[in-house]
Motif scaffolding. Structure first.
Motif, PDB file in Angstrom:
ATOM      1  N   ASP A  41       0.760  -1.637   0.266  1.00 32.85           N
ATOM      2  CA  ASP A  41      -0.264   0.169  -0.040  1.00 32.85           C
ATOM      3  C   ASP A  41       1.081   1.536  -0.293  1.00 32.85           C
ATOM      4  OD1 ASP A  41      -2.557  -1.813   2.050  1.00 32.85           O
ATOM      5  OD2 ASP A  41      -2.517  -1.736  -0.144  1.00 32.85           O
ATOM      6  N   SER A  42       1.940   1.036   0.469  1.00 30.12           N
ATOM      7  CA  SER A  42       2.818   2.202   0.717  1.00 30.12           C
ATOM      8  C   SER A  42       3.626   2.572  -0.390  1.00 30.12           C
ATOM      9  CB  SER A  42       3.723   1.996   1.493  1.00 30.12           C
ATOM     10  OG  SER A  42       4.876   3.071   2.389  1.00 30.12           O
ATOM     11  N   LEU A  43       3.922   1.371  -1.063  1.00 29.33           N
ATOM     12  CA  LEU A  43       4.116   1.438  -2.508  1.00 29.33           C
ATOM     13  C   LEU A  43       3.312   2.489  -3.114  1.00 29.33           C
ATOM     14  CD1 LEU A  43       6.516  -1.583  -3.102  1.00 29.33           C
ATOM     15  CD2 LEU A  43       7.708   0.672  -2.648  1.00 29.33           C
ATOM     16  N   ILE A  44       2.377   1.817  -3.479  1.00 32.28           N
ATOM     17  CA  ILE A  44       1.348   2.559  -4.631  1.00 32.28           C
ATOM     18  C   ILE A  44       0.924   3.784  -4.315  1.00 32.28           C
ATOM     19  CG2 ILE A  44      -1.080   2.198  -5.580  1.00 32.28           C
ATOM     20  CD1 ILE A  44      -0.996  -0.710  -4.789  1.00 32.28           C
ATOM     21  N   GLN A  49       0.938   9.210  -5.800  1.00 28.75           N
ATOM     22  CA  GLN A  49       1.151  10.626  -5.140  1.00 28.75           C
ATOM     23  C   GLN A  49       2.731  11.458  -6.500  1.00 28.75           C
ATOM     24  OE1 GLN A  49       0.004  12.602  -3.465  1.00 28.75           O
ATOM     25  NE2 GLN A  49       1.639  15.054  -3.155  1.00 28.75           N
ATOM     26  N   PHE A  50       3.040  10.766  -6.996  1.00 28.57           N
ATOM     27  CA  PHE A  50       3.738  10.867  -7.444  1.00 28.57           C
ATOM     28  C   PHE A  50       3.663  11.165  -8.992  1.00 28.57           C
ATOM     29  CE2 PHE A  50       8.404  11.564  -5.748  1.00 28.57           C
ATOM     30  CZ  PHE A  50       8.682  10.504  -5.396  1.00 28.57           C
ATOM     31  N   ASP A  51       2.861  10.136  -9.650  1.00 22.28           N
ATOM     32  CA  ASP A  51       1.872  10.104 -10.758  1.00 22.28           C
ATOM     33  C   ASP A  51       1.243  11.573 -10.852  1.00 22.28           C
ATOM     34  OD1 ASP A  51      -0.916   8.986 -12.220  1.00 22.28           O
ATOM     35  OD2 ASP A  51       1.093   9.834 -13.306  1.00 22.28           O
ATOM     36  N   ASN A  58       9.025   8.644 -11.267  1.00 17.52           N
ATOM     37  CA  ASN A  58       9.048   8.030 -10.095  1.00 17.52           C
ATOM     38  C   ASN A  58       8.536   7.292  -9.968  1.00 17.52           C
ATOM     39  OD1 ASN A  58      11.797   9.442  -9.386  1.00 17.52           O
ATOM     40  ND2 ASN A  58      10.656  11.487  -8.591  1.00 17.52           N
ATOM     41  N   ALA A  59       7.135   7.589 -11.114  1.00 11.92           N
ATOM     42  CA  ALA A  59       5.909   6.774 -10.647  1.00 11.92           C
ATOM     43  C   ALA A  59       5.685   5.825 -11.057  1.00 11.92           C
ATOM     44  CB  ALA A  59       4.351   8.349 -11.336  1.00 11.92           C
ATOM     45  N   MET A  86       1.681   2.220 -15.137  1.00 15.50           N
ATOM     46  CA  MET A  86       2.915   1.939 -15.809  1.00 15.50           C
ATOM     47  C   MET A  86       2.396   1.941 -17.515  1.00 15.50           C
ATOM     48  SD  MET A  86       4.311  -1.258 -14.088  1.00 15.50           S
ATOM     49  CE  MET A  86       5.924  -0.975 -15.103  1.00 15.50           C
ATOM     50  N   SER A  87       1.440   1.706 -18.284  1.00 14.78           N
ATOM     51  CA  SER A  87       1.153   1.614 -19.412  1.00 14.78           C
ATOM     52  C   SER A  87       0.416   2.996 -19.847  1.00 14.78           C
ATOM     53  CB  SER A  87       0.100   0.332 -19.568  1.00 14.78           C
ATOM     54  OG  SER A  87      -0.424   0.151 -21.389  1.00 14.78           O
ATOM     55  N   GLU A  88      -0.083   3.459 -18.680  1.00 15.27           N
ATOM     56  CA  GLU A  88      -0.893   5.121 -19.343  1.00 15.27           C
ATOM     57  C   GLU A  88       0.888   5.570 -19.068  1.00 15.27           C
ATOM     58  OE1 GLU A  88      -3.749   5.836 -16.284  1.00 15.27           O
ATOM     59  OE2 GLU A  88      -5.569   5.037 -17.901  1.00 15.27           O
ATOM     60  N   ILE A  89       1.463   5.669 -18.551  1.00 11.04           N
ATOM     61  CA  ILE A  89       2.513   6.307 -18.143  1.00 11.04           C
ATOM     62  C   ILE A  89       3.405   6.557 -19.387  1.00 11.04           C
ATOM     63  CG2 ILE A  89       4.400   7.120 -16.785  1.00 11.04           C
ATOM     64  CD1 ILE A  89       2.773   5.953 -14.926  1.00 11.04           C
TER      65      ILE A  89
END
Length: 574
Positions: A41-44, A49-51, A58-59, A86-89
């Motif tokens: 959860d922390s990673l997500i 936040q970066f996104d 970073n995201a 990831m795909s959207e980025i």
């Protein structure tokens, strides 16, 4: 061919390596530990936040960390979500191929998660990726899949609109117009000025492409709405479509609206559409204005290519580094649990290590002699192909002309002035073709005069019909570059320019040179008729170009589409 005896030793080496790695794999699997729910959860949360802050690298890193560390059985939905983001980025940064790969990886997790929102999103992402890589059939397929899902009306309208855009790109204007008409009548669209103006503009532009004069009514309606809203991006689209409406009927309005479109897209920081507007301006520019606009266009294309290439490389690096880090951590954890057995295993490992080292050295020696012999064979084959190429050129381009000239001399009265002049013209044409073939295959000078001869070769393609621009050539430290790389640059550009001259009908060609972090970047672009990249067969010239670049351990990326020019991106280290 490798002798059977050597093959036998190689099989033994392979078997030993397989046994070692199998033992390590079993040990890792038995001692594998999963990240806790709190850590995932922390990673997500970090990734989200970066996104939100548009720090996409970073995201992407933290979404990738989530995917790698999540439990494959209990965290299916979180893995699916991370891959979607990831795909959207990747897609938003122009990496459509990478985005397609990531989206495809997400599909099995989305199916297991059984999440309608994720399913709709992944179909939309794939549809967009295929659209921008000109695979229109697959684009429509995934848009239709998204449309058929049991989602809300707004999403269904969005997919209908995307399908119509694909039809428009395929020049299937009738079905596209029909869809845009139905969208225009939707209550959700009519009650939203932004969506309504967009629907009007899409329909008007489709009518323009279908040569229907009623297009101007819809385009003007859309423009008036967007003027009230002060929507820079929407105004850019309206002005661009108005420019294209007046393309054949009113050059002054065509140029006026093209410039307005360029200004609005610049304000909205929409690079791709800014380039398209600049293309419209260039078509009716001349003199100093043409040169200025052309240089701006080439610089923009060059900048976009480098930025997007760096983004692609960064996303690939993040994936690779994360996977490598995870594997290393797992190995460390496995080693920690095996400390009690380490002393006993170490003796056996030492023995195996000595065997592996001995056989590895033996294998390296065999491979060295094999590669040396293969390189010699390739060199002989390349020489043969070069000779065959020259022979074919002489036959195809000179033999028939010489034969017809001889026949002309035998059958015509050369005392007649007209016949004599015609004979001389034939001979002069044969001489010029012979000189061109000689230049094409003459040695490349790579000393301090290299830049002079490279410019001379390139300028030979600058004609009254083709405007050729070179940027950054004199800023490259050519004396620091190896001789074979300079030869490759010379031959690759020569091959591309010959291909342009023969096939593309280009009126503008730009070649940009740039040094970044001890790497040479060369961007070639022309506004010729282009070709579908999926239909290009890498034979003859293009095959030579690709092979030459790979031989110097460089990178090559070819981008083209019908009626959208031809672009080649080259990169190699100094």
């Amino acid at each position: 061919m490798i002798p059977q005896r050597i093959q036998f030793y190689l099989y033994i080496l392979f078997a030993l390596i397989v046994i070692i790695f199998s033992c390590q794999k079993n040990s890792n699997e038995n001692n594998e530990s999963k990240e806790s729910k709190k850590q995932i959860d922390s990673l997500i949360n970090k990734a989200d936040q970066f996104d939100k802050e548009e720090k996409f690298n970073n995201a992407f890193h933290y979404y990738n960390q989530t995917k790698l560390n999540a439990n494959q059985k209990t965290d299916i939905e979180k893995i699916a979500f991370s891959l979607l983001k990831m795909s959207e980025i990747q897609q938003n940064n122009g990496d459509y191929i990478g985005s397609e790969t990531t989206a495809t990886e997400a599909i099995p997790y989305i199916i297991k998660a059984n999440n309608l929102d994720y399913t709709w999103t992944i179909y939309r992402i794939l549809g967009i990726n295929y659209f921008f890589t000109y695979d229109f059939e697959n684009s429509i397929l995934y848009y239709q899949k998204a449309y058929q899902l049991n989602t809300d009306k707004k999403r269904k309208i969005a997919m209908k609109n995307n399908i119509a855009l694909v039809y428009r790109e395929q020049k299937k204007y009738k079905p596209a117009i029909q869809i845009f008409k139905t969208i225009l009548n939707e209550e959700e669209i009519r009650n939203n000025p932004t969506l309504f103006s967009k629907a009007l503009d899409n329909l008007g532009y489709c009518y323009t492409l279908d040569s229907n004069p009623i297009a101007i009514d819809f385009l003007n309606q859309a423009l008036q709405i967007r003027l009230k809203q002060k929507d820079a991006l929407g105004l850019g689209m309206s002005y661009k479509h108005l420019s294209q409406f007046y393309k054949n009927s009113n050059p002054e309005l065509y140029k006026k609206y093209a410039k307005l479109a360029y200004e609005k897209y610049t304000k909205a920081n929409c690079i791709d559409d800014r380039l398209k507007s600049l293309e419209l301006i260039i078509k009716y520019s001349n003199g100093a204005e043409l040169k200025k606009n052309s240089i701006t266009y080439i610089e923009l294309v060059d900048s976009i290519s480098i930025v997007r290439q760096k983004a692609k490389n960064e996303f690939a690096r993040i994936k690779y580094d994360s996977k490598k880090e995870k594997d290393e951590n797992l190995e460390l954890k496995a080693n920690k649990t095996e400390n009690e057995l380490q002393l006993e295993r170490q003796k056996n490992r030492n023995i195996v290590s000595y065997i592996i080292i001995a056989f590895s050295l033996f294998l390296i020696l065999i491979l060295y002699f094999y590669m040396t012999a293969r390189a010699t064979k390739d060199k002989i084959e390349a020489t043969y192909q070069s000779e065959t190429h020259i022979s074919k050129k002489l036959h195809d381009e000179l033999a028939n002309d010489i034969y017809h000239t001889m026949a002309f001399a035998e059958n015509k009265n050369l005392s007649v002035t007209e016949n004599k002049e015609q004979l001389l013209n034939h001979l002069d044409a044969i001489y010029l073709r012979t000189r061109d073939i000689s230049k094409e295959n003459s040695p490349v000078i790579t000393d301090e005069n290299y830049v002079f001869y490279l410019k001379e070769m390139i300028s030979g393609f600058d004609t009254t019909h083709t405007n050729l621009l070179i940027n950054g050539l004199d800023f490259i430290s050519w004396n620091d570059i190896e001789r074979n790389k300079k030869i490759t640059v010379y031959r690759v550009l020569q091959e591309l320019l010959v291909n342009m001259k023969k096939h593309s009908n280009a009126t503008l060609v730009g070649i940009t040179f740039k040094t970044v972090d001890k790497n040479i970047f060369i961007n070639y672009i022309d506004n010729g008729k282009g070709a579908n990249i999926d239909d290009i067969t890498f034979k003859n010239g293009l095959h030579n170009v690709e092979q030459r670049v790979l031989n110097i351990k460089g990178q090559i990326d070819i981008d083209s589409a019908p009626q959208k020019g031809f672009k080649v991106f080259l990169k190699f280290t100094i």
